[in-house]
Enzyme design. Structure first.
Site, mmCIF file in Angstrom:
data_model
loop_
_atom_site.group_PDB
_atom_site.id
_atom_site.type_symbol
_atom_site.label_atom_id
_atom_site.label_comp_id
_atom_site.label_asym_id
_atom_site.label_seq_id
_atom_site.Cartn_x
_atom_site.Cartn_y
_atom_site.Cartn_z
ATOM 1 N N ASP A 1 0.759 -1.296 0.204
ATOM 2 C CA ASP A 1 -0.027 0.190 -0.086
ATOM 3 C C ASP A 1 0.909 1.502 0.265
ATOM 4 O O ASP A 1 2.123 1.100 0.151
ATOM 5 C CB ASP A 1 -0.735 0.000 1.181
ATOM 6 C CG ASP A 1 -1.866 0.921 1.445
ATOM 7 O OD1 ASP A 1 -2.158 1.352 0.259
ATOM 8 O OD2 ASP A 1 -2.165 1.555 2.478
ATOM 9 N N GLU B 1 2.474 4.972 -3.860
ATOM 10 C CA GLU B 1 2.470 5.840 -5.197
ATOM 11 C C GLU B 1 3.844 6.615 -5.498
ATOM 12 O O GLU B 1 3.834 6.996 -6.422
ATOM 13 C CB GLU B 1 1.299 6.866 -5.008
ATOM 14 C CG GLU B 1 0.026 6.290 -5.093
ATOM 15 C CD GLU B 1 -0.650 5.396 -3.772
ATOM 16 O OE1 GLU B 1 0.251 5.513 -2.741
ATOM 17 O OE2 GLU B 1 -1.301 4.239 -3.973
ATOM 18 N N ASP C 1 -9.149 3.618 -2.439
ATOM 19 C CA ASP C 1 -10.366 3.903 -1.496
ATOM 20 C C ASP C 1 -11.481 4.440 -2.247
ATOM 21 O O ASP C 1 -11.788 5.574 -2.184
ATOM 22 C CB ASP C 1 -9.462 4.990 -0.562
ATOM 23 C CG ASP C 1 -8.269 4.521 0.239
ATOM 24 O OD1 ASP C 1 -8.121 2.985 0.118
ATOM 25 O OD2 ASP C 1 -7.612 5.004 0.608
HETATM 26 O O1 MIG Z 1 -3.580 5.960 4.846
HETATM 27 O O2 MIG Z 1 -3.844 0.570 5.657
HETATM 28 O O3 MIG Z 1 -5.832 2.149 0.539
HETATM 29 O O4 MIG Z 1 -7.004 -0.126 1.592
HETATM 30 O O5 MIG Z 1 -6.954 0.042 4.566
HETATM 31 C C1 MIG Z 1 -4.442 4.996 4.507
HETATM 32 C C2 MIG Z 1 -4.873 1.499 5.799
HETATM 33 C C3 MIG Z 1 -3.541 3.522 4.345
HETATM 34 C C4 MIG Z 1 -4.941 3.107 2.450
HETATM 35 C C5 MIG Z 1 -5.512 1.764 1.618
HETATM 36 C C6 MIG Z 1 -6.477 1.173 2.444
HETATM 37 C C7 MIG Z 1 -5.785 0.672 3.890
HETATM 38 C C8 MIG Z 1 -5.378 1.864 4.465
HETATM 39 N N1 MIG Z 1 -4.265 2.339 3.728
#
Ligand code: MIG
Length: 824
Positions: free
Chosen positions: A417, A420, A506
């Site tokens: 995650d 980007e 999200d």
């Molecule tokens: O700043 O890990 O898209 O699926 O649950 C949020 C917490 C960070 C973004 C992800 C989401 C995940 C969440 N993450």
């Protein structure tokens, strides 16, 4: 919002304003150098242009604005593939230069203003420079762009992950991976950037890939419908045109794109099962409770996810020992229930002298640097973090080794995650936190190694996430060479399919977002990424029971099936919405498991031919212009058409059946002619599903998880009504669901099922092993009781006919049957 509009207007102004003194056209062609597969042109501006026949039906154009080409190397291109240099014959006349392949593409360059036209192997013009906007560059800032003539009715698909309608004509899009929490439909850009599109115009397709990792942009007729423009603020303008060969089909184009950027290797079977996530299931008792509830409710489940709260202060590769005192035991207990565990791993490494990962990273010098050569620091979940430079092989390898700990604990897969990369805006910044705030990622002048070409973040931003996923994938392949890795990533770039599955970030628990999943996922699919899914039920907000049930139906046959929701959202498991809905959601997930043999076979095929698992209708039916803008239905492979309800309160919906095939209602056996529309019943417990007449679709009885599939009989569903004199071939790929036997000479088989009217022939290719037996042949929509059924020539009585549903079920005596004949 206004601010964003203003900013993008300013940006557009700079991108397109060529009256700026520094912008200039490449000018006229002066001299040239021939290559084996093309030519390098010199121009009056000093710019050089290389045009080559990259593959017989793929043309590559590269612009060196300052006369010096960059390294001929790309993160997007699959270097594992052997490619031969294609032939590019060159002929020169007074006004023109022609580059051609004897059996493929042809390029004609007009020397005046260096105008490029590209033809397919039938001699048809497919892409042509707009003479009013010749190839241009800006010698002060390194920008460049090209404009192509556009026919008003040409449509464009692909571009990776975009929260936009299915065809991207008249859109202006930017390639810049961005963490866009709760993105509204229409927002651009979001998490993934794939600068590739397929154009479709009256049944004929071609493709374009802009091989540049900077913040590139595409105006597909928005500014002026008579042309489209794409360009880059930096790096080489390097693009590939996929002519589509003699066929000019989307299939052909995507095949050639996959030859260039690679395919996904076959995932482990369990990764195609139902997956359940939440931010976060913690502590351990909560995780056990969820697992138990799935089992008590008999809802199939293969995977549970642990989001960021399993860690000690969000330090990756650690556990919070209070919440998870014995992870190994928890994971083993879940595994004994048939459930695998996946954990999230973010790129940010907490700056903490007492943290083993950080200390080792400093020692091994793996982190991204500031422009002054210091360790780059930015704020994310753990607090101030340093970030591995995933564009450096040593850093990728280094990061990959840390997964060992989790592998040893029994973790089955990994979720990358925030790659980007996304970072938090420091609290002292008082400006509003807009979706595209520049402080939401690294400073653009941060320094990356770039695998041999050091460069700024502005160049490598878009591949950061992909290279993180690569580090995970490659790490896992080394750590467990006998298992297939499973990686899920939020950010990616062209070629991401080689390393990871992808989810669409999200999203919101709204009906609009549910509807958006189809154009988003089908476009990702035709951007070369097969393993895609959206958070079922929506990540932010709380779905109504109805919305969740409909979302699950819409997602049931998408390649990646996972429910996931935000911290503090209400429970969002299939059993969380009350009695009647538990039943509905259970049967939806059961449907998924019934079709697993079919879906698995599609993944097997994808690895070999690059064709997507989930497909927009136009992809399968490019000759039928009525399919071009359909975004509320999708195909799974070529034989299943899915038409979910995407609007609140509806219990009927209109379905379009693409022209060229007829379609049978999976449940009732009713046939719909291709090229027609019908209003179909779709009560809340029903997912409208249609099978292509003539096809054979392998299914199985439902199971609690993929472990339980062993020995479960396979049903070959033959969709009756095939035309006289027609033959259809379908297939079923089988192996043990993991590992690499399927690449060797043992333990897999590829079953070909041939269907002619009244005759089914089963041919088994491959090698010995233990497979789910092919036990039943079900002729669906069979008009009446059969007079005689023969198995390998011998009359059998082992068949039953259900007249209500028009199903003739034949039981096969063993798994060696070669031919079944049925007389009406
Ligand atoms: O700043 O890990 O898209 O699926 O649950 C949020 C917490 C960070 C973004 C992800 C989401 C995940 C969440 N993450």
């Amino acid at each position: 919002m206004e601010r964003i509009l203003f900013l993008s207007t300013v940006l557009l102004f700079f991108c397109f304003n060529q009256t700026n003194a520094a912008w200039q056209t490449v000018g006229n062609v002066t001299t040239y150098t021939k290559l084996q597969n093309g030519i390098v042109l010199n121009t009056t501006s000093g710019a050089k242009i290389e045009i080559t026949i990259f593959q017989p039906e793929v043309v590559r154009v590269r612009l060196a604005a300052n006369g010096v080409f960059e390294r001929n190397w790309s993160y997007a291109i699959d270097t594992r593939r052997d490619r031969q240099t294609a032939i590019g014959d060159v002929t020169v006349t007074t006004d023109e230069i022609e580059i051609s392949n004897p059996a493929g593409a042809r390029v004609v360059v007009k020397k005046l203003n260096c105008l490029i036209s590209i033809y397919d192997s039938n001699g048809n013009l497919i892409v042509e420079d707009d003479a009013s906007k010749p190839l241009s560059f800006n010698n002060e800032n390194g920008a460049s762009e090209t404009s192509k003539k556009r026919n008003d009715i040409e449509l464009y698909y692909g571009f990776g992950e975009k929260a936009l309608p299915i065809s991207r004509h008249n859109q202006n899009m930017v390639m810049w991976n961005t963490d866009t929490f709760a993105y509204p439909p229409g927002l651009d850009p979001i998490y993934q950037s794939i600068p590739f599109f397929i154009a479709l115009n009256q049944g004929k397709a071609y493709g374009v890939f802009l091989n540049n990792t900077h913040r590139t942009y595409f105006d597909m007729g928005k500014q002026d419908p008579s042309r489209y423009t794409f360009g880059t603020p930096g790096g080489e303008l390097d693009y590939f045109v996929f002519t589509g060969g003699h066929e000019r089909t989307p299939k052909y184009v995507l095949h050639d794109y996959a030859e260039l950027t690679g395919t996904s290797s076959l995932p482990p079977l369990w990764a195609l099962g139902n997956q359940q996530s939440r931010w976060s299931y913690a502590p351990e008792s909560k995780v056990r409770e969820i697992a138990n509830k799935f089992i008590e409710n008999k809802i199939p489940l293969d995977v549970l996810y642990l989001d960021i709260d399993y860690m000690e202060g969000y330090r990756v590769f650690t556990w919070d020992n209070k919440k998870f005192p014995d992870p190994k035991k928890l994971i083993a207990d879940l595994r004994a229930q048939g459930i695998r565990t996946i954990v999230i791993i973010d790129p940010g490494i907490k700056v903490d002298e007492n943290y083993y990962v950080y200390k080792d990273g400093v020692e091994k010098d793996v982190f991204v640097k500031t422009v002054d050569g210091k360790e780059l620091h930015a704020l994310v979940w753990p607090g101030v973090c340093a970030f591995p430079d995933f564009t450096k092989k040593d850093a990728r390898d280094w990061f990959g080794t840390f997964y060992k700990k989790h592998i040893d604990e029994g973790i089955a897969g990994f979720w990358n995650d925030m790659n980007e990369p996304g970072v938090f805006i420091p609290s002292e910044i008082k400006e509003p936190n807009t979706y595209h705030h520049p402080l939401k990622t690294f400073p653009l002048d941060s320094q990356h190694e770039g695998d041999g070409l050091k460069g700024a973040h502005s160049r490598y931003h878009n591949v950061y996430g992909m290279q993180m996923a690569r580090s995970t994938d490659e790490g896992l392949r080394k750590l467990q060479p006998d298992k297939r890795p499973f990686v899920l990533t939020r950010a990616g770039f062209a070629g991401i399919q080689r390393y990871s599955a992808v989810w669409t970030g999200d999203n919101q628990a709204t009906w609009d977002h549910l509807a958006l999943t189809i154009p988003m996922l089908t476009n990702l699919s035709v951007s070369g990424v097969p393993f895609v899914g959206a958070d079922v039920g929506g990540f932010t907000g709380n779905p109504s029971p109805e919305l969740y049930a409909r979302w699950l139906q819409a997602a049931a046959l998408t390649p990646f099936l996972r429910s996931h929701s935000e911290v503090a959202s209400k429970p969002q498991e299939p059993f969380a919405f009350g009695g009647e809905f538990t039943k509905i959601n259970r049967s939806t997930i059961e449907l998924r498991y019934r079709f697993l043999p079919y879906i698995y076979t599609l993944f097997y095929k994808h690895e070999r031919d690059g064709q997507p698992v989930m497909r927009p209708l136009w992809f399968g039916y490019p000759k039928d212009i009525k399919t071009y803008l359909i975004e509320d239905e999708y195909l799974v492979g070529k034989d299943l058409l899915v038409a979910p309800v995407l609007r609140e309160g509806r219990t009927k919906r209109n379905v379009y059946f693409p022209l060229g095939d007829d379609w049978m209602d999976w449940y009732s056996g009713q046939v719909y002619k291709g090229g027609t529309n019908a209003e179909v019943d779709a009560p809340i417990d029903h997912l409208s599903l249609f099978a292509r007449v003539g096809s054979t679709i392998p299914t199985q009885a439902t199971v609690q998880n993929t472990d339980a599939m062993k020995n479960v009989p396979i049903i070959l569903n033959v969709i009756s009504g095939i035309a006289e004199n027609k033959t259809e071939e379908s297939s079923l790929f089988q192996d043990n669901g993991d590992g690499y036997d399927y690449k060797s000479s043992k333990n897999w088989r590829d079953v070909k099922i041939e269907h002619k009217r009244g005759i089914i022939t089963i041919k088994r290719y491959g090698y010995n092993g233990t497979f789910q037996p092919i036990k039943y042949v079900k002729a669906i929509g069979f008009p009446a009781q059969s007079k005689e059924v023969r198995i390998d020539g011998v009359v059998t009585t082992d068949f039953v006919y259900e007249s209500a549903r028009k199903i003739l079920t034949i039981t096969l005596p063993n798994d060696e049957v070669k031919e079944i004949t049925v007389q009406r």
